[in-house]
Design an enzyme around this catalytic site. Structure first.
Site, PDB file in Angstrom:
ATOM      1  N   ASN A   9       0.867  -1.176   0.000  1.00 42.47           N
ATOM      2  CA  ASN A   9       0.000   0.000   0.000  1.00 42.47           C
ATOM      3  C   ASN A   9       0.906   1.228   0.000  1.00 42.47           C
ATOM      4  O   ASN A   9       1.473   1.588   1.019  1.00 42.47           O
ATOM      5  CB  ASN A   9      -0.883  -0.051   1.262  1.00 42.47           C
ATOM      6  CG  ASN A   9      -1.680   1.219   1.468  1.00 42.47           C
ATOM      7  OD1 ASN A   9      -1.782   2.061   0.571  1.00 42.47           O
ATOM      8  ND2 ASN A   9      -2.252   1.360   2.657  1.00 42.47           N
ATOM      9  N   TRP A  10       1.025   1.844  -1.148  1.00 40.36           N
ATOM     10  CA  TRP A  10       1.961   2.975  -1.278  1.00 40.36           C
ATOM     11  C   TRP A  10       1.416   4.250  -0.651  1.00 40.36           C
ATOM     12  O   TRP A  10       2.135   5.242  -0.566  1.00 40.36           O
ATOM     13  CB  TRP A  10       2.285   3.233  -2.759  1.00 40.36           C
ATOM     14  CG  TRP A  10       3.022   2.134  -3.447  1.00 40.36           C
ATOM     15  CD1 TRP A  10       3.356   0.901  -2.942  1.00 40.36           C
ATOM     16  CD2 TRP A  10       3.535   2.165  -4.776  1.00 40.36           C
ATOM     17  NE1 TRP A  10       4.036   0.171  -3.881  1.00 40.36           N
ATOM     18  CE2 TRP A  10       4.162   0.939  -5.021  1.00 40.36           C
ATOM     19  CE3 TRP A  10       3.517   3.133  -5.794  1.00 40.36           C
ATOM     20  CZ2 TRP A  10       4.766   0.628  -6.244  1.00 40.36           C
ATOM     21  CZ3 TRP A  10       4.118   2.830  -7.013  1.00 40.36           C
ATOM     22  CH2 TRP A  10       4.733   1.589  -7.224  1.00 40.36           C
ATOM     23  N   LYS A  11       0.132   4.251  -0.313  1.00 41.30           N
ATOM     24  CA  LYS A  11      -0.516   5.451   0.249  1.00 41.30           C
ATOM     25  C   LYS A  11      -0.297   6.643  -0.708  1.00 41.30           C
ATOM     26  O   LYS A  11      -0.201   6.438  -1.921  1.00 41.30           O
ATOM     27  CB  LYS A  11      -0.009   5.713   1.671  1.00 41.30           C
ATOM     28  CG  LYS A  11      -0.129   4.450   2.535  1.00 41.30           C
ATOM     29  CD  LYS A  11       0.034   4.669   4.005  1.00 41.30           C
ATOM     30  CE  LYS A  11      -0.115   3.339   4.722  1.00 41.30           C
ATOM     31  NZ  LYS A  11      -0.035   3.461   6.171  1.00 41.30           N
ATOM     32  N   HIS A  94      -9.460   1.234   4.854  1.00 38.19           N
ATOM     33  CA  HIS A  94      -8.184   1.403   5.565  1.00 38.19           C
ATOM     34  C   HIS A  94      -8.407   2.348   6.755  1.00 38.19           C
ATOM     35  O   HIS A  94      -9.202   3.299   6.656  1.00 38.19           O
ATOM     36  CB  HIS A  94      -7.126   1.964   4.614  1.00 38.19           C
ATOM     37  CG  HIS A  94      -5.766   1.951   5.220  1.00 38.19           C
ATOM     38  ND1 HIS A  94      -5.344   2.923   6.097  1.00 38.19           N
ATOM     39  CD2 HIS A  94      -4.748   1.061   5.119  1.00 38.19           C
ATOM     40  CE1 HIS A  94      -4.109   2.629   6.504  1.00 38.19           C
ATOM     41  NE2 HIS A  94      -3.726   1.503   5.924  1.00 38.19           N
ATOM     42  N   GLU A  96      -6.795   4.765   7.849  1.00 38.76           N
ATOM     43  CA  GLU A  96      -6.584   6.192   7.558  1.00 38.76           C
ATOM     44  C   GLU A  96      -7.821   6.786   6.898  1.00 38.76           C
ATOM     45  O   GLU A  96      -8.157   7.948   7.115  1.00 38.76           O
ATOM     46  CB  GLU A  96      -5.327   6.366   6.680  1.00 38.76           C
ATOM     47  CG  GLU A  96      -4.063   6.148   7.503  1.00 38.76           C
ATOM     48  CD  GLU A  96      -2.887   5.594   6.726  1.00 38.76           C
ATOM     49  OE1 GLU A  96      -2.870   5.667   5.484  1.00 38.76           O
ATOM     50  OE2 GLU A  96      -1.958   5.075   7.391  1.00 38.76           O
ATOM     51  N   GLU A 170      -5.293  -4.868  10.767  1.00 38.68           N
ATOM     52  CA  GLU A 170      -4.286  -3.833  10.952  1.00 38.68           C
ATOM     53  C   GLU A 170      -4.598  -3.041  12.215  1.00 38.68           C
ATOM     54  O   GLU A 170      -5.379  -2.074  12.174  1.00 38.68           O
ATOM     55  CB  GLU A 170      -4.290  -2.872   9.754  1.00 38.68           C
ATOM     56  CG  GLU A 170      -4.008  -3.532   8.438  1.00 38.68           C
ATOM     57  CD  GLU A 170      -3.421  -2.540   7.452  1.00 38.68           C
ATOM     58  OE1 GLU A 170      -2.296  -2.762   6.992  1.00 38.68           O
ATOM     59  OE2 GLU A 170      -4.086  -1.521   7.161  1.00 38.68           O
ATOM     60  N   GLY A 176       2.575   2.357  10.747  1.00 35.97           N
ATOM     61  CA  GLY A 176       3.512   3.468  10.565  1.00 35.97           C
ATOM     62  C   GLY A 176       4.249   3.857  11.836  1.00 35.97           C
ATOM     63  O   GLY A 176       4.913   4.895  11.875  1.00 35.97           O
ATOM     64  N   SER A 217       3.565  -1.980  10.411  1.00 32.28           N
ATOM     65  CA  SER A 217       5.015  -2.038  10.642  1.00 32.28           C
ATOM     66  C   SER A 217       5.636  -3.388  10.273  1.00 32.28           C
ATOM     67  O   SER A 217       6.561  -3.853  10.951  1.00 32.28           O
ATOM     68  CB  SER A 217       5.345  -1.654  12.092  1.00 32.28           C
ATOM     69  OG  SER A 217       4.927  -0.327  12.349  1.00 32.28           O
ATOM     70  N   GLY A 238       2.821  -1.068   4.295  1.00 35.50           N
ATOM     71  CA  GLY A 238       2.825   0.350   3.945  1.00 35.50           C
ATOM     72  C   GLY A 238       4.238   0.828   3.661  1.00 35.50           C
ATOM     73  O   GLY A 238       4.793   0.627   2.574  1.00 35.50           O
ATOM     74  N   GLY A 239       4.871   1.432   4.657  1.00 34.69           N
ATOM     75  CA  GLY A 239       6.188   2.058   4.508  1.00 34.69           C
ATOM     76  C   GLY A 239       7.211   1.187   3.789  1.00 34.69           C
ATOM     77  O   GLY A 239       7.934   1.662   2.893  1.00 34.69           O
TER      78      GLY A 239
HETATM   79  P1  PGA Z   1       2.917   0.373   7.642  1.00 28.48           P
HETATM   80  O1  PGA Z   1       1.421   0.563   7.058  1.00 28.48           O
HETATM   81  O2  PGA Z   1       3.451  -0.911   7.052  1.00 28.48           O
HETATM   82  O3  PGA Z   1       3.657   1.580   7.185  1.00 28.48           O
HETATM   83  O4  PGA Z   1       2.779   0.289   9.126  1.00 28.48           O
HETATM   84  C1  PGA Z   1       0.559  -0.528   6.890  1.00 28.48           C
HETATM   85  C2  PGA Z   1      -0.741  -0.060   6.290  1.00 28.48           C
HETATM   86  O5  PGA Z   1      -1.184   1.061   6.582  1.00 28.48           O
HETATM   87  O6  PGA Z   1      -1.368  -0.790   5.499  1.00 28.48           O
END
Ligand code: PGA
Length: 257
Positions: A9-11, A94, A96, A170, A176, A217, A238-239
């Site tokens: 997930n590149w956001k 998600h 967010e 999640e 993050g 993470s 994500g990251g």
């Molecule tokens: P992260 O994000 O790996 O940066 O913690 C995961 C996500 O939001 O899907």
């Protein structure tokens, strides 16, 4: 046996040129991995470019969100039909989006339905916040998100339920932050809350066939621990999906699990 699944997930990161570069690095590194479903979810603006690079490879494409209507006067929105031109997958609900864009269980459910109705495979995200976790409310919150997210979907799944829906657990406090859940903690929620809820709602066969990922993470150095747990079918990353070498390590850990 559920096939391992790793999605990046590149956001809201990477312009078109950067997106192309990252995918051009990933494709040769991951070409030989034939036992993991690999999916990249770039921003909308890079979907077309990334889809061209992924053509004929073993890597699938997903979006990070969508609206549920097929077309019409919905300024700024993207429809499932538009996504289906490029993508096979879409991330829905998600944390967010729930936190910053007021997504509710009801809108999440409408989006899951729209995805299934338009040949898109939803990756439904669920998870409790830090405060909810501290208050011992994880089971209540995650059960509600799964139940309401999957309301009135009977009949929309293909025969192989596992190929039509994926769930990502999640915990919001792990996203993050560098503070991942433990594999045992994640596996406990996946098995005792998510699969139990799926089983009550849609039957045991369904529950056992759906892949449930962990997200929050996940990095190259902790992925193997998650994947060695039989309840955890992969990761939503994500990251660590923004750098080819990190993402490759995670996919390879899934391949060896
Ligand atoms: P992260 O994000 O790996 O940066 O913690 C995961 C996500 O939001 O899907």
């Amino acid at each position: 046996m559920r096939t391992p699944f790793v999605a990046g997930n590149w956001k809201m990161n990477k312009n078109v040129a950067e997106a192309r570069n990252l995918v051009n690095e990933l494709v040769p590194e991951l070409r030989a991995v034939d036992n993991v479903d690999i999916v990249l979810c770039p921003p909308f603006t890079s979907l077309m470019a990334v889809s061209a690079v992924l053509e004929g490879t073993n890597i699938g494409l997903g979006a990070q969100n969508m609206y549920w209507e097929k077309s019409g006067a919905y300024t700024g929105e993207i429809s499932p039909l538009m996504l289906a031109e490029f993508c096979e997958y879409v991330i829905i609900g998600h944390s967010e989006r729930r936190a910053y864009f007021d997504e509710t269980d009801k809108s999440v459910n409408q989006k899951v339905k729209a995805a299934l109705n338009n040949n898109l495979h939803p990756i439904l995200c669920v998870g409790e916040t830090f405060e909810e976790n501290e208050a011992g409310r994880t089971e209540e919150i995650v059960t509600r998100q799964v139940q309401k997210g999957l309301l009135d979907l009977e009949g929309l799944f293909s025969e192989n339920a596992g190929s039509s829906l994926t769930i990502a657990y999640e915990p919001v406090w792990a996203i993050g932050t560098g503070k991942a859940a433990t594999a045992d903690g994640a596996s406990d929620v996946i098995s005792n809350v998510i699969r139990t809820t799926l089983s009550k709602k849609l039957g045991d066969d369904f529950s056992q066939s759906v892949r449930v990922l962990y997200g929050g993470s996940v990095k190259g150095n902790n992925a193997a621990e998650f994947f060695s747990n039989e309840e955890i079918d992969g990761a939503l990353v994500g990251g660590a999906s923004l750098k080819a070498s990190d993402f490759v390590l995670i996919v390879k850990a899934a391949s060896m699990s």
